[in-house]
Design a protein around this motif. Structure first.
Motif, PDB file in Angstrom:
ATOM      1  N   SER A  45       0.832  -1.201   0.000  1.00 28.52           N
ATOM      2  CA  SER A  45       0.000   0.000   0.000  1.00 28.52           C
ATOM      3  C   SER A  45       0.864   1.247   0.000  1.00 28.52           C
ATOM      4  O   SER A  45       1.967   1.245   0.541  1.00 28.52           O
ATOM      5  CB  SER A  45      -0.878   0.035   1.251  1.00 28.52           C
ATOM      6  OG  SER A  45      -1.704  -1.087   1.312  1.00 28.52           O
ATOM      7  N   THR A  52      -2.730  -4.147   1.138  1.00 30.87           N
ATOM      8  CA  THR A  52      -4.149  -4.021   0.826  1.00 30.87           C
ATOM      9  C   THR A  52      -4.566  -5.322   0.162  1.00 30.87           C
ATOM     10  O   THR A  52      -3.968  -5.737  -0.835  1.00 30.87           O
ATOM     11  CB  THR A  52      -4.396  -2.837  -0.132  1.00 30.87           C
ATOM     12  OG1 THR A  52      -3.994  -1.627   0.524  1.00 30.87           O
ATOM     13  CG2 THR A  52      -5.864  -2.740  -0.514  1.00 30.87           C
ATOM     14  N   LEU A  64     -12.920  -0.789  -7.387  1.00 33.07           N
ATOM     15  CA  LEU A  64     -11.488  -0.995  -7.608  1.00 33.07           C
ATOM     16  C   LEU A  64     -11.091  -0.243  -8.865  1.00 33.07           C
ATOM     17  O   LEU A  64     -11.573  -0.546  -9.955  1.00 33.07           O
ATOM     18  CB  LEU A  64     -11.191  -2.487  -7.762  1.00 33.07           C
ATOM     19  CG  LEU A  64      -9.770  -2.882  -8.164  1.00 33.07           C
ATOM     20  CD1 LEU A  64      -8.773  -2.455  -7.089  1.00 33.07           C
ATOM     21  CD2 LEU A  64      -9.698  -4.387  -8.406  1.00 33.07           C
ATOM     22  N   MET A  66      -7.998   1.024 -11.334  1.00 34.10           N
ATOM     23  CA  MET A  66      -6.619   0.767 -11.743  1.00 34.10           C
ATOM     24  C   MET A  66      -6.129   1.932 -12.595  1.00 34.10           C
ATOM     25  O   MET A  66      -6.788   2.304 -13.564  1.00 34.10           O
ATOM     26  CB  MET A  66      -6.556  -0.543 -12.505  1.00 34.10           C
ATOM     27  CG  MET A  66      -7.001  -1.728 -11.660  1.00 34.10           C
ATOM     28  SD  MET A  66      -7.051  -3.249 -12.604  1.00 34.10           S
ATOM     29  CE  MET A  66      -8.622  -3.913 -12.067  1.00 34.10           C
ATOM     30  N   MET A  98      -5.558   1.534  -7.336  1.00 29.47           N
ATOM     31  CA  MET A  98      -4.429   0.629  -7.536  1.00 29.47           C
ATOM     32  C   MET A  98      -3.545   1.115  -8.677  1.00 29.47           C
ATOM     33  O   MET A  98      -4.005   1.231  -9.815  1.00 29.47           O
ATOM     34  CB  MET A  98      -4.935  -0.787  -7.844  1.00 29.47           C
ATOM     35  CG  MET A  98      -3.804  -1.787  -8.014  1.00 29.47           C
ATOM     36  SD  MET A  98      -4.409  -3.436  -8.365  1.00 29.47           S
ATOM     37  CE  MET A  98      -5.286  -3.805  -6.852  1.00 29.47           C
ATOM     38  N   SER A 124      -5.023   2.083  -0.983  1.00 29.17           N
ATOM     39  CA  SER A 124      -4.315   2.355  -2.228  1.00 29.17           C
ATOM     40  C   SER A 124      -3.200   1.331  -2.394  1.00 29.17           C
ATOM     41  O   SER A 124      -2.252   1.319  -1.618  1.00 29.17           O
ATOM     42  CB  SER A 124      -3.746   3.774  -2.202  1.00 29.17           C
ATOM     43  OG  SER A 124      -3.199   4.104  -3.450  1.00 29.17           O
ATOM     44  N   ALA A 125      -3.333   0.480  -3.387  1.00 29.50           N
ATOM     45  CA  ALA A 125      -2.404  -0.628  -3.594  1.00 29.50           C
ATOM     46  C   ALA A 125      -1.477  -0.373  -4.772  1.00 29.50           C
ATOM     47  O   ALA A 125      -1.743   0.473  -5.623  1.00 29.50           O
ATOM     48  CB  ALA A 125      -3.194  -1.912  -3.823  1.00 29.50           C
ATOM     49  N   ASP A 127       0.367  -2.569  -7.753  1.00 28.91           N
ATOM     50  CA  ASP A 127       0.547  -3.833  -8.481  1.00 28.91           C
ATOM     51  C   ASP A 127       1.927  -3.804  -9.134  1.00 28.91           C
ATOM     52  O   ASP A 127       2.074  -3.452 -10.297  1.00 28.91           O
ATOM     53  CB  ASP A 127      -0.566  -3.994  -9.523  1.00 28.91           C
ATOM     54  CG  ASP A 127      -0.520  -5.333 -10.242  1.00 28.91           C
ATOM     55  OD1 ASP A 127       0.166  -6.256  -9.758  1.00 28.91           O
ATOM     56  OD2 ASP A 127      -1.177  -5.456 -11.289  1.00 28.91           O
TER      57      ASP A 127
END
Length: 174
Positions: A45, A52, A64, A66, A98, A124-125, A127
Protein backbone atom coordinates in the motif's frame (compact mmCIF):
# COMPACT_ATOMS: atom_id res chain seq x y z
CA UNK A 1 -30.43 -57.59 -3.54
CA UNK A 2 -33.99 -57.20 -4.68
CA UNK A 3 -35.42 -54.81 -7.24
CA UNK A 4 -36.75 -52.47 -4.57
CA UNK A 5 -33.29 -51.96 -3.03
CA UNK A 6 -31.70 -51.44 -6.44
CA UNK A 7 -34.37 -48.87 -7.31
CA UNK A 8 -33.77 -47.01 -4.02
CA UNK A 9 -30.01 -46.99 -4.64
CA UNK A 10 -30.50 -45.62 -8.17
CA UNK A 11 -32.90 -42.94 -6.93
CA UNK A 12 -30.45 -41.97 -4.16
CA UNK A 13 -27.55 -41.73 -6.60
CA UNK A 14 -29.65 -39.66 -9.01
CA UNK A 15 -30.68 -37.30 -6.20
CA UNK A 16 -27.04 -36.94 -5.12
CA UNK A 17 -26.00 -36.20 -8.72
CA UNK A 18 -28.71 -33.54 -9.10
CA UNK A 19 -27.71 -31.96 -5.77
CA UNK A 20 -24.04 -31.92 -6.81
CA UNK A 21 -24.91 -30.25 -10.12
CA UNK A 22 -26.99 -27.59 -8.37
CA UNK A 23 -24.32 -26.84 -5.77
CA UNK A 24 -21.38 -26.80 -8.18
CA UNK A 25 -23.32 -24.76 -10.73
CA UNK A 26 -24.02 -22.04 -8.18
CA UNK A 27 -20.34 -21.62 -7.28
CA UNK A 28 -18.99 -18.71 -9.29
CA UNK A 29 -15.73 -19.14 -11.15
CA UNK A 30 -12.90 -16.72 -10.51
CA UNK A 31 -12.53 -14.43 -13.50
CA UNK A 32 -12.41 -10.88 -14.73
CA UNK A 33 -15.87 -10.32 -16.19
CA UNK A 34 -19.25 -9.39 -14.67
CA UNK A 35 -20.75 -12.41 -12.93
CA UNK A 36 -17.33 -13.89 -12.08
CA UNK A 37 -15.86 -14.05 -8.58
CA UNK A 38 -13.28 -11.27 -8.38
CA UNK A 39 -9.68 -12.48 -8.12
CA UNK A 40 -8.30 -11.76 -4.67
CA UNK A 41 -5.01 -9.94 -4.22
CA UNK A 42 -2.74 -8.76 -1.45
CA UNK A 43 -0.41 -5.92 -2.46
CA UNK A 44 1.78 -3.24 -0.86
CA UNK A 45 0.00 0.00 0.00
CA UNK A 46 1.00 3.62 -0.47
CA UNK A 47 1.82 5.36 2.77
CA UNK A 48 1.76 2.20 4.88
CA UNK A 49 3.82 -0.86 5.67
CA UNK A 50 0.66 -2.93 5.50
CA UNK A 51 -0.81 -4.63 2.48
CA UNK A 52 -4.15 -4.02 0.83
CA UNK A 53 -6.10 -7.23 0.17
CA UNK A 54 -9.45 -7.44 -1.58
CA UNK A 55 -10.54 -10.13 0.89
CA UNK A 56 -10.24 -7.56 3.72
CA UNK A 57 -13.29 -5.76 2.28
CA UNK A 58 -15.69 -8.71 2.05
CA UNK A 59 -18.51 -6.80 3.75
CA UNK A 60 -18.17 -3.83 1.40
CA UNK A 61 -19.19 -2.95 -2.10
CA UNK A 62 -15.77 -2.33 -3.67
CA UNK A 63 -14.90 0.18 -6.38
CA UNK A 64 -11.49 -0.99 -7.61
CA UNK A 65 -9.81 1.59 -9.82
CA UNK A 66 -6.62 0.77 -11.74
CA UNK A 67 -4.48 3.72 -12.82
CA UNK A 68 -1.10 4.96 -13.99
CA UNK A 69 0.37 8.41 -13.37
CA UNK A 70 0.78 9.31 -17.07
CA UNK A 71 -2.84 8.45 -17.90
CA UNK A 72 -4.86 11.65 -18.44
CA UNK A 73 -8.29 9.99 -18.02
CA UNK A 74 -6.98 8.52 -14.73
CA UNK A 75 -6.16 12.03 -13.53
CA UNK A 76 -9.55 13.39 -14.63
CA UNK A 77 -11.61 10.68 -12.90
CA UNK A 78 -9.67 10.54 -9.63
CA UNK A 79 -11.52 13.44 -7.93
CA UNK A 80 -14.83 11.63 -8.63
CA UNK A 81 -13.46 8.41 -7.10
CA UNK A 82 -12.35 10.25 -3.99
CA UNK A 83 -15.74 11.95 -3.75
CA UNK A 84 -17.47 8.56 -4.04
CA UNK A 85 -15.27 7.35 -1.19
CA UNK A 86 -16.20 10.35 0.97
CA UNK A 87 -19.94 10.16 0.19
CA UNK A 88 -20.48 6.39 0.37
CA UNK A 89 -17.86 4.98 2.74
CA UNK A 90 -20.23 5.05 5.71
CA UNK A 91 -22.71 3.04 3.65
CA UNK A 92 -20.22 0.23 3.18
CA UNK A 93 -18.66 1.30 -0.10
CA UNK A 94 -14.87 1.05 -0.29
CA UNK A 95 -12.83 2.69 -3.05
CA UNK A 96 -9.49 0.97 -3.67
CA UNK A 97 -7.13 2.81 -5.98
CA UNK A 98 -4.43 0.63 -7.54
CA UNK A 99 -1.34 1.78 -9.35
CA UNK A 100 -0.42 -0.46 -12.28
CA UNK A 101 3.28 -0.11 -11.57
CA UNK A 102 4.40 -2.32 -14.44
CA UNK A 103 2.81 0.28 -16.77
CA UNK A 104 4.63 3.24 -15.17
CA UNK A 105 7.57 5.07 -16.67
CA UNK A 106 9.17 5.48 -13.23
CA UNK A 107 8.26 4.61 -9.67
CA UNK A 108 8.94 8.23 -8.68
CA UNK A 109 6.16 9.48 -11.00
CA UNK A 110 3.69 7.03 -9.46
CA UNK A 111 4.66 8.05 -5.92
CA UNK A 112 4.35 11.76 -6.80
CA UNK A 113 0.89 11.11 -8.27
CA UNK A 114 -0.21 9.23 -5.14
CA UNK A 115 1.09 12.05 -2.94
CA UNK A 116 -0.48 14.80 -5.08
CA UNK A 117 -3.93 13.23 -4.77
CA UNK A 118 -3.38 12.09 -1.16
CA UNK A 119 -4.35 8.53 -2.09
CA UNK A 120 -3.65 7.32 1.43
CA UNK A 121 -7.16 8.50 2.41
CA UNK A 122 -8.50 5.42 0.62
CA UNK A 123 -6.98 1.96 0.45
CA UNK A 124 -4.32 2.35 -2.23
CA UNK A 125 -2.40 -0.63 -3.59
CA UNK A 126 0.59 -1.03 -5.89
CA UNK A 127 0.55 -3.83 -8.48
CA UNK A 128 4.34 -4.04 -8.79
CA UNK A 129 4.60 -7.09 -11.05
CA UNK A 130 1.37 -6.81 -13.03
CA UNK A 131 -0.24 -9.84 -11.36
CA UNK A 132 -3.56 -8.05 -10.77
CA UNK A 133 -3.43 -6.56 -14.27
CA UNK A 134 -3.15 -10.13 -15.59
CA UNK A 135 -5.83 -11.56 -13.27
CA UNK A 136 -8.32 -8.87 -14.27
CA UNK A 137 -7.23 -8.99 -17.93
CA UNK A 138 -6.46 -5.28 -17.93
CA UNK A 139 -6.52 -3.82 -21.44
CA UNK A 140 -7.13 -0.10 -20.86
CA UNK A 141 -6.29 2.52 -18.29
CA UNK A 142 -8.12 3.51 -16.33
CA UNK A 143 -10.23 0.46 -15.60
CA UNK A 144 -12.77 0.39 -12.78
CA UNK A 145 -14.18 -2.87 -11.45
CA UNK A 146 -17.17 -2.79 -9.12
CA UNK A 147 -17.45 -5.82 -6.86
CA UNK A 148 -20.46 -6.68 -4.71
CA UNK A 149 -20.42 -7.71 -1.05
CA UNK A 150 -20.22 -11.39 -2.08
CA UNK A 151 -17.08 -10.81 -4.14
CA UNK A 152 -18.83 -10.99 -7.52
CA UNK A 153 -17.93 -8.52 -10.26
CA UNK A 154 -20.93 -6.31 -11.06
CA UNK A 155 -19.35 -4.05 -13.67
CA UNK A 156 -16.01 -3.69 -15.41
CA UNK A 157 -15.57 -0.29 -17.02
CA UNK A 158 -12.61 0.25 -19.33
CA UNK A 159 -11.89 3.95 -19.73
CA UNK A 160 -12.87 7.03 -17.79
CA UNK A 161 -15.90 6.76 -15.50
CA UNK A 162 -17.97 9.63 -14.16
CA UNK A 163 -19.24 10.24 -10.65
CA UNK A 164 -22.82 9.89 -11.92
CA UNK A 165 -22.19 6.47 -13.47
CA UNK A 166 -20.46 5.18 -10.33
CA UNK A 167 -23.24 6.55 -8.17
CA UNK A 168 -25.87 4.86 -10.34
CA UNK A 169 -24.14 1.47 -10.04
CA UNK A 170 -23.63 1.91 -6.30
CA UNK A 171 -27.22 2.97 -5.65
CA UNK A 172 -28.48 -0.10 -7.56
CA UNK A 173 -26.30 -2.42 -5.46
CA UNK A 174 -26.15 -1.13 -1.87
Amino acid sequence: MNKKNITLIIIGLAAAAVLYIIISGSAKQVGSEPGDRAPDFSLPSYGSDEETALSDYGDSLVVLNMWASWCEPCVRELPALLEIHENYNEEGVEVITMNMNSYERTQEEAEAFAAEFNLTRTPSAIDMEGDVADAYQLQYLPTTVIIDRDGIIIEKIAGEITYERMEQIIEENI
